[in-house]
Scaffold this motif. Structure first.
Motif, PDB file in Angstrom:
ATOM      1  N   PRO A   1      39.153  26.845  38.390  1.00 52.50           N
ATOM      2  CA  PRO A   1      37.731  26.884  38.760  1.00 52.50           C
ATOM      3  C   PRO A   1      37.097  25.501  38.654  1.00 52.50           C
ATOM      4  O   PRO A   1      37.327  24.762  37.691  1.00 52.50           O
ATOM      5  CB  PRO A   1      37.137  27.858  37.740  1.00 52.50           C
TER       6      PRO A   1
ATOM      7  N   PRO B   1      38.800  35.949  47.105  1.00 54.98           N
ATOM      8  CA  PRO B   1      39.415  34.941  46.230  1.00 54.98           C
ATOM      9  C   PRO B   1      40.772  34.457  46.713  1.00 54.98           C
ATOM     10  O   PRO B   1      41.368  33.590  46.071  1.00 54.98           O
ATOM     11  CB  PRO B   1      39.539  35.671  44.881  1.00 54.98           C
TER      12      PRO B   1
ATOM     13  N   GLY C   1      39.150  27.965  41.897  1.00 56.06           N
ATOM     14  CA  GLY C   1      39.148  29.339  41.414  1.00 56.06           C
ATOM     15  C   GLY C   1      39.904  30.308  42.291  1.00 56.06           C
ATOM     16  O   GLY C   1      40.180  31.438  41.866  1.00 56.06           O
ATOM     17  N   ASN C   2      40.273  29.919  43.502  1.00 57.25           N
ATOM     18  CA  ASN C   2      40.985  30.812  44.422  1.00 57.25           C
ATOM     19  C   ASN C   2      42.493  30.735  44.237  1.00 57.25           C
ATOM     20  O   ASN C   2      43.036  29.752  43.736  1.00 57.25           O
ATOM     21  CB  ASN C   2      40.635  30.485  45.869  1.00 57.25           C
TER      22      ASN C   2
END
Length: 324
Positions: free
Chosen positions: A268, A160, A191-192
């Motif tokens: 996200p 991630p 999302g990372n």
């Protein structure tokens, strides 16, 4: 900001933006669309600075708060940068035709470097957006062209914390030559966490840390008709008091004169792009990029050793929609 400069232009078809470089070196970087860049030795007489058809606009962004970090997984070294300059017969300016790209998630772009004490015109035949990344400098280097195929693309982090870095004007002997300007593009899947662990470069410690200001400029991919967003964190360091938690959207910028910066968090479903522009007074070398990780969070790098890079990288992704 004392050392760094950033302007972001939106040009209509056929529109021209002209500017005097002054005491700064600049890179003209297409964000979307192509353009022609004309560079001549010095600014024209002030009485003729805005010829017919030329519009002067400065869209330097408002401050908010961000940068990148890490020692990740570099891809094999690409071909060396080459200079491609065409002089117009009789008039003498350098003219660069930039192919550009459809958008920031469409892969690296070609670009033009223009030196201090020059006058530059950027003309967009079909319209587009263009970043002017600059740095106050002392040395006047030649105007040059940077081809897209020579931009080093690096995947940093893992899991991630995976992100992609287009090192079009990174520091180092193998990079594109600038006097003080350091500039890269960072692309982060939705999302990372990017620009992580938190790190800083606001003090000069020979061999350990270089003193650099930094600007982050953001573009966030939408999901259908829903605009994208993300967050940027900057916390105080011993060298300063910058303390920011900001929501960032397309067109926003974060100014970082000092502080631990990171993470840059992509919501996200919304891929995040940011352009990093760095410069400083120099130390042993004016273009050193040496960072110091936050002592509470630097351990995260060790966890990447057993993780794979996010399979959504690199950009552009095959079959992915065009984020424009």
């Amino acid at each position: 900001m004392e050392w760094t400069r950033l302007r972001v232009l939106t040009l209509e078809p056929g529109e021209t933006y002209g500017f005097a470089c002054g005491d700064a070196e600049w890179i003209v970087l297409p964000l979307s669309g192509g353009c022609e860049v004309r560079c001549r030795g010095a600014a024209p007489d002030p009485a003729h600075r805005t010829p017919a058809g030329l519009k002067e606009r400065d869209s330097a962004p408002d401050p908010v708060a961000g940068q990148d970090d890490g020692r990740g997984r570099p891809n094999p070294a690409p071909p060396a940068f080459e200079a491609r300059v065409r002089a117009e017969p009789g008039s003498g300016p350098h003219v660069f035709a930039l192919r550009g790209r459809n958008g920031v998630f469409g892969g690296p772009t070609d670009f033009a470097y223009v030196p201090r004490d020059s006058y530059v015109e950027v003309t967009s035949a079909g319209g587009g957006r263009y970043a002017l990344a600059g740095a106050q400098c002392a040395t006047r280097l030649p105007a040059r062209y940077g081809p897209a195929e020579a931009v080093p693309v690096e995947l940093r982090g893992a899991g991630p914390c995976s992100r992609q870095v287009n090192n079009f004007a990174a520091a180092g002997p193998a990079g594109f030559a600038c006097d003080r300007l350091i500039a890269v593009e960072v692309l982060t899947p939705g999302g990372n966490w990017s620009s992580y662990p938190p790190h800083k470069h606001d003090e000069h410690h020979p061999g350990e840390e270089s003193r650099l200001e930094e600007i982050y400029y953001y573009e966030i991919a939408p999901h259908g008709d829903t605009p994208g967003y993300g967050y940027q964190r900057v916390t105080p360091s011993p060298a300063g008091k910058t303390d920011i938690l900001a929501e960032v959207r397309t067109g926003d910028a974060v100014l970082i004169p000092d502080g631990w910066h990171g993470p840059s968090m992509a919501a996200p479903g919304h891929d995040m792009y940011y352009l990093n522009v760095m410069a400083g007074p120099g130390g042993a070398g004016p273009r050193e990029w040496l960072i110091r990780d936050h002592p509470d969070h630097g351990w995260i790098r060790r966890s990447w050793e057993g993780q794979a890079v996010d399979p959504r990288l690199p950009f552009p992704r095959a079959g992915a929609e065009d984020h424009r």
